[in-house]
Design a protein around this motif. Structure first.
Motif, PDB file in Angstrom:
ATOM      1  N   GLU A 189       1.452  -0.739   1.983  1.00 28.53           N
ATOM      2  CA  GLU A 189      -0.045  -1.246   1.885  1.00 28.53           C
ATOM      3  C   GLU A 189      -1.111  -0.011   2.230  1.00 28.53           C
ATOM      4  O   GLU A 189      -2.074   0.071   1.459  1.00 28.53           O
ATOM      5  CB  GLU A 189      -0.095  -2.454   2.548  1.00 28.53           C
ATOM      6  CG  GLU A 189       0.369  -3.597   2.209  1.00 28.53           C
ATOM      7  CD  GLU A 189       0.681  -4.807   3.130  1.00 28.53           C
ATOM      8  OE1 GLU A 189      -0.302  -4.645   3.940  1.00 28.53           O
ATOM      9  OE2 GLU A 189       1.377  -5.609   3.062  1.00 28.53           O
ATOM     10  N   ALA A 190      -0.786   0.792   3.249  1.00 32.78           N
ATOM     11  CA  ALA A 190      -1.676   1.729   3.677  1.00 32.78           C
ATOM     12  C   ALA A 190      -1.741   2.796   2.608  1.00 32.78           C
ATOM     13  O   ALA A 190      -2.750   3.384   2.442  1.00 32.78           O
ATOM     14  CB  ALA A 190      -1.232   2.187   5.001  1.00 32.78           C
ATOM     15  N   ALA A 191      -0.423   3.552   2.052  1.00 32.23           N
ATOM     16  CA  ALA A 191      -0.423   4.527   1.028  1.00 32.23           C
ATOM     17  C   ALA A 191      -1.351   3.960  -0.086  1.00 32.23           C
ATOM     18  O   ALA A 191      -1.824   4.827  -0.971  1.00 32.23           O
ATOM     19  CB  ALA A 191       1.049   4.763   0.674  1.00 32.23           C
ATOM     20  N   HIS A 192      -0.948   2.624  -0.416  1.00 32.93           N
ATOM     21  CA  HIS A 192      -1.623   2.252  -1.663  1.00 32.93           C
ATOM     22  C   HIS A 192      -3.289   2.162  -1.422  1.00 32.93           C
ATOM     23  O   HIS A 192      -4.091   2.506  -2.403  1.00 32.93           O
ATOM     24  CB  HIS A 192      -1.232   0.774  -2.175  1.00 32.93           C
ATOM     25  CG  HIS A 192      -1.778   0.131  -3.312  1.00 32.93           C
ATOM     26  ND1 HIS A 192      -1.403   0.504  -4.544  1.00 32.93           N
ATOM     27  CD2 HIS A 192      -2.653  -1.022  -3.339  1.00 32.93           C
ATOM     28  CE1 HIS A 192      -2.113  -0.012  -5.288  1.00 32.93           C
ATOM     29  NE2 HIS A 192      -2.835  -0.968  -4.810  1.00 32.93           N
ATOM     30  N   ALA A 193      -3.699   1.949  -0.494  1.00 33.51           N
ATOM     31  CA  ALA A 193      -5.177   1.889  -0.190  1.00 33.51           C
ATOM     32  C   ALA A 193      -5.460   3.209  -0.082  1.00 33.51           C
ATOM     33  O   ALA A 193      -6.681   3.611  -0.836  1.00 33.51           O
ATOM     34  CB  ALA A 193      -5.373   1.334   1.193  1.00 33.51           C
ATOM     35  N   LEU A 194      -5.041   4.409   0.363  1.00 31.41           N
ATOM     36  CA  LEU A 194      -5.246   5.775   0.420  1.00 31.41           C
ATOM     37  C   LEU A 194      -5.207   6.113  -1.198  1.00 31.41           C
ATOM     38  O   LEU A 194      -6.098   7.049  -1.617  1.00 31.41           O
ATOM     39  CB  LEU A 194      -4.278   6.443   1.228  1.00 31.41           C
ATOM     40  CG  LEU A 194      -4.417   8.075   1.408  1.00 31.41           C
ATOM     41  CD1 LEU A 194      -5.816   8.459   1.887  1.00 31.41           C
ATOM     42  CD2 LEU A 194      -3.376   8.541   2.411  1.00 31.41           C
ATOM     43  N   GLU A 195      -4.161   6.034  -1.778  1.00 30.41           N
ATOM     44  CA  GLU A 195      -4.200   6.346  -3.296  1.00 30.41           C
ATOM     45  C   GLU A 195      -5.084   5.777  -4.173  1.00 30.41           C
ATOM     46  O   GLU A 195      -5.949   6.561  -4.794  1.00 30.41           O
ATOM     47  CB  GLU A 195      -2.855   5.770  -3.848  1.00 30.41           C
ATOM     48  CG  GLU A 195      -2.559   6.391  -5.401  1.00 30.41           C
ATOM     49  CD  GLU A 195      -1.076   5.942  -5.766  1.00 30.41           C
ATOM     50  OE1 GLU A 195      -0.903   6.419  -6.925  1.00 30.41           O
ATOM     51  OE2 GLU A 195      -0.567   4.953  -5.411  1.00 30.41           O
ATOM     52  N   ALA A 196      -5.748   4.743  -3.855  1.00 32.74           N
ATOM     53  CA  ALA A 196      -6.694   4.128  -4.623  1.00 32.74           C
ATOM     54  C   ALA A 196      -8.045   4.873  -4.133  1.00 32.74           C
ATOM     55  O   ALA A 196      -8.984   4.866  -5.021  1.00 32.74           O
ATOM     56  CB  ALA A 196      -6.807   2.626  -4.292  1.00 32.74           C
TER      57      ALA A 196
END
Length: 552
Positions: free
Chosen positions: A70-77
Motif C-alpha cells: 500500500e505504501a509503495a503504491h501511494a509512492l508510485e502514484a
C-alpha cells in the motif's frame, strides 16, 4: 496432503527470504532517491527509482507485507506525474517524497501475521484431486469381466473385478481412493441389481461415484433409473470398447492436470520463484528468465504455451519484449500475459496493444494466477487445434507434425540429444473398410490414435500423416529404445477387439523407424522411416523395422 505441505513450506521459505532481503532493497531505494533528489533531472535515475517502487508495490502483499504494498503504491502514484513532466523536483515534492519513503520504510517492518495461515489456504486451494486411472468392473459374467479387464489394461487402466454386488459393496465401505465404476445392471435375482447397489453406495457421499452402466436393456425406464443412481454414461451390450474408452478418457482427463508450459520473464527472483511454486503445484511446467535480454533462447527451446511478462524491467520493458516476440512468425499467436502492479487502464490497454492478450495486476492471488493462465492456454490450444489437428483423431495433422519434426530436430541438435521418427501404417486397412464398413474403419483409426497418445510419453508427438498412416516423433529416444516402445504398442494393438455390428475382429500395424543419428536432415529422416515401413510391410507386416543408416 504431502503436496499441500510441500507448497506451504516453499511459500513460507520464499516469504522468509523476501523478509531477509527487504532491508537491503529499501536501503538501495533510499540510496537511489538520495542521488536523484539533486537539482538536475535524471531520466535514467527516475526510471530506476520507479522500477524499484513498482516492484515493492507488486511483491509486498504476495509475501505477507500488505502495508508495504500500500505504501509503495501511494509512492508510485505520486511519482508518476513527476516522471511525465520530467522537471527537477521542487522543494515541496522532495519533502512529500521523503515523507512517503519514511512510511514505506516503516511498512517494511510490518509483516502480516496472517501470512502463514494464508499460505496454508493457498496450498489447500491448489490441491488437485487426481482421479486414479482405476476402474472397478462389477460383472457376474466371468468371461466378459475378464475381457473388459484385458481390453482396458491395454489403454493404461488399472482394473479391479468383482463378480457380485455384495463383494463390491464390502470393498467400497473401506476404500476411499476412488475410481470409475463399470456396473452391469442385471444380476441374478434382480434385473436392476446394479442400479440398486449404486443407489445405496451413493448415499451420504460428499462426491458421487462416477458410474458407467452396462446393459442389454434399451428402455427409457432403465436409462432413467441409471441416471438417478449417478450414471454418467449408459453403454449397451455387447460393449464397443472404443466407445467405452472414449467415455473413460473423458471422465479421467478432467481430473488429470495438463502439463502446460509457461515461460515467466520477470526481473524479480522472489516473485518468479513464487509464481513457479504455485504453477508447478497446479501441474504446469515452468521456465524462468530474470533478464529480458536473455529471453529469446529459452523461448525457442522451451516452446511455451503462454508467456508471463513483467511490465517494468531494466534493459527491455515488457511491452518492448512483447513486440519483439510478435515479430517472430513462430510466436505470432502465443498468448502473452502482462504482470504488473500498474492499475492505469490506459497503460494496460497500451500494453495489450503492443502484443499482449491479457493483464494481471500484482499482487496476484495464487488461484487467480492458476485459473487465468490455465483458461487462457486452454482457449489458445482450442483455437490452435482447429488449424493443426486432424478432425477424426485429434492428432496433429500432416503439416503440423512435419513442422514439429523440423522444430524438434533443431532442438535435438542444439542440445546434443537423440531423436527418432517413426511411420506407422495399419495393415490391410482396405479389407477393414470393405469388410466391415467405413464407420468401423474410422473406429479402428481412432483406437490406434488413442493407444498411441496414451502409451507414448507426454513429450512425444503423434500425428495422422494421412488415411491409415501415422507419424510419431520420439524425443530423447534412440533407435533400439524406440523399437521396444513401438513393439509393445504393436503387440497390444493386435490384441484389441473391434466391433462391427455383432462381429468382432482384430487389426495389426507395421512401423518403420529412422534415427537422427544417421539422418541429419528432416527430408532424409522421413524418407528413411518410410522405406523402413515398406520393408516391414513386405516382410510380412505386423512388425517394426529400424532403418540402419547404411546405403543400399
Amino acid at each position: 496432503m504431502a503436496d499441500r505441505l510441500e507448497l506451504q513450506a516453499k511459500l513460507k521459505l520464499l516469504s522468509h527470504t523476501y523478509a531477509v532481503q527487504l532491508p537491503e532493497k529499501l536501503r538501495q531505494l533510499e540510496q537511489t532517491w538520495d542521488i536523484l533528489s539533486q537539482d538536475a533531472w535524471d531520466d535514467e535515475g527516475y526510471r530506476k527509482l520507479h522500477r524499484m517502487v513498482h516492484s515493492l508495490s507488486g511483491s509486498g502483499k504476495t509475501f505477507g507485507f500488505a502495508a508495504l504494498s500500500e505504501a509503495a503504491h501511494a509512492l508510485e502514484a505520486y511519482l508518476k506525474p513527476i516522471g511525465a513532466a520530467k522537471m527537477p523536483f521542487t522543494a515541496g515534492q522532495r519533502e512529500q517524497l521523503d515523507s512517503l519513503l519514511a512510511v514505506l520504510k516503516q511498512a517494511g517492518s510490518e509483516q502480516s501475521v496472517t501470512h502463514g495461515s494464508e499460505s496454508m489456504a493457498v496450498a489447500a486451494s491448489l490441491e488437485h484431486a487426481s482421479l486414479a486411472r482405476r476402474v472397478f468392473v462389477v460383472e457376474d459374467d466371468v468371461e466378459q469381466a475378464a475381457e473388459l479387464k484385458i481390453q482396458l489394461s491395454y489403454f493404461g487402466y488399472d482394473v479391479v473385478v468383482f463378480h457380485t454386488t455384495d463383494d463390491f459393496k464390502r470393498f467400497m465401505q473401506n476404500d476411499t481412493t476412488g475410481g470409475v465404476v463399470l456396473m452391469d445392471i442385471n444380476f441374478p435375482g434382480d434385473t436392476q441389481g446394479g442400479i440398486h447397489i449404486m443407489n445405496e453406495l451413493q448415499q451420504g457421499r460428499a462426491a458421487p461415484l462416477s458410474v458407467i452402466f452396462l446393459s442389454a436393456e434399451t428402455g427409457l425406464d432403465f436409462r432413467l433409473a441409471a441416471v438417478r443412481a449417478g450414471g454418467v454414461a449408459y453403454i449397451n451390450k455387447p460393449v464397443n470398447i472404443g466407445t467405452l474408452i472414449d467415455k473413460m478418457d473423458e471422465l479421467t482427463s478432467t481430473h488429470v492436470a495438463t502439463a502446460y508450459r509457461v515461460l515467466i520473464v520477470d526481473d524479480s527472483v522472489n516473485l518468479t520463484e513464487y509464481y513457479t511454486a504455485v504453477l508447478e503445484q497446479a501441474g504446469m511446467s515452468v521456465r524462468v528468465v530474470n533478464d529480458p535480454l536473455m529471453a529469446l533462447k529459452p523461448l525457442f527451446e522451451f516452446a511455451p504455451d503462454l508467456i508471463l511478462i513483467d511490465m517494468y524491467m531494466p534493459g527491455c520493458n515488457g511491452m518492448e519484449l512483447a513486440k519483439i516476440i510478435r515479430q517472430i512468425n513462430d510466436f505470432i499467436s502465443i498468448p502473452i500475459v502482462f504482470l504488473s502492479a500498474e492499475v492505469n487502464q490506459d497503460k494496460q490497454l497500451l500494453a495489450i496493444g503492443m502484443g499482449g492478450d491479457d493483464f494481471l495486476t500484482k499482487p496476484i492471488q495464487p488461484q487467480h494466477l492458476v485459473s487465468s493462465v490455465a483458461s487462457r492456454i486452454k482457449r489458445s490450444l482450442v483455437l490452435r487445434s482447429f488449424m493443426v489437428r486432424d478432425s477424426l483423431t485429434g492428432l496433429l495433422n500432416h503439416t503440423a507434425i512435419k513442422d514439429q519434426l523440423f522444430r524438434e530436430m533443431g532442438r535435438a541438435k542444439r542440445q546434443g540429444k537423440p531423436l527418432v521418427f517413426a511411420m506407422i501404417d495399419i495393415d490391410h486397412f482396405k479389407l477393414v473398410n470393405d469388410g466391415y464398413g467405413h464407420p468401423a474403419g474410422d473406429r479402428v483409426i481412432k483406437s490406434l490414435s488413442r493407444l498411441l497418445k496414451q502409451r507414448l510419453r507426454e513429450h512425444d508427438l503423434v500425428g495422422r500423416y494421412g488415411g491409415e498412416e501415422f507419424a510419431v516423433i520420439l524425443v530423447d529416444a534412440d533407435g533400439p529404445s524406440a523399437i521396444k516402445i513401438l513393439d509393445n504398442i504393436r503387440n497390444d494393438f493386435a490384441q484389441l477387439r473391434h466391433l462391427a455390428g455383432n462381429q468382432e475382429f482384430s487389426v495389426t500395424f507395421s512401423a518403420g523407424i529412422a534415427d537422427i543419428a544417421h539422418y541429419a536432415e528432416a527430408s532424409r529422416l522421413t524418407d528413411a522411416a518410410d522405406k523402413a515401413l515398406y520393408k516391414a510391410k513386405h516382410a510380412g507386416r505386423n512388425q517394426v523395422v529400424l532403418a540402419d543408416g547404411k546405403p543400399h
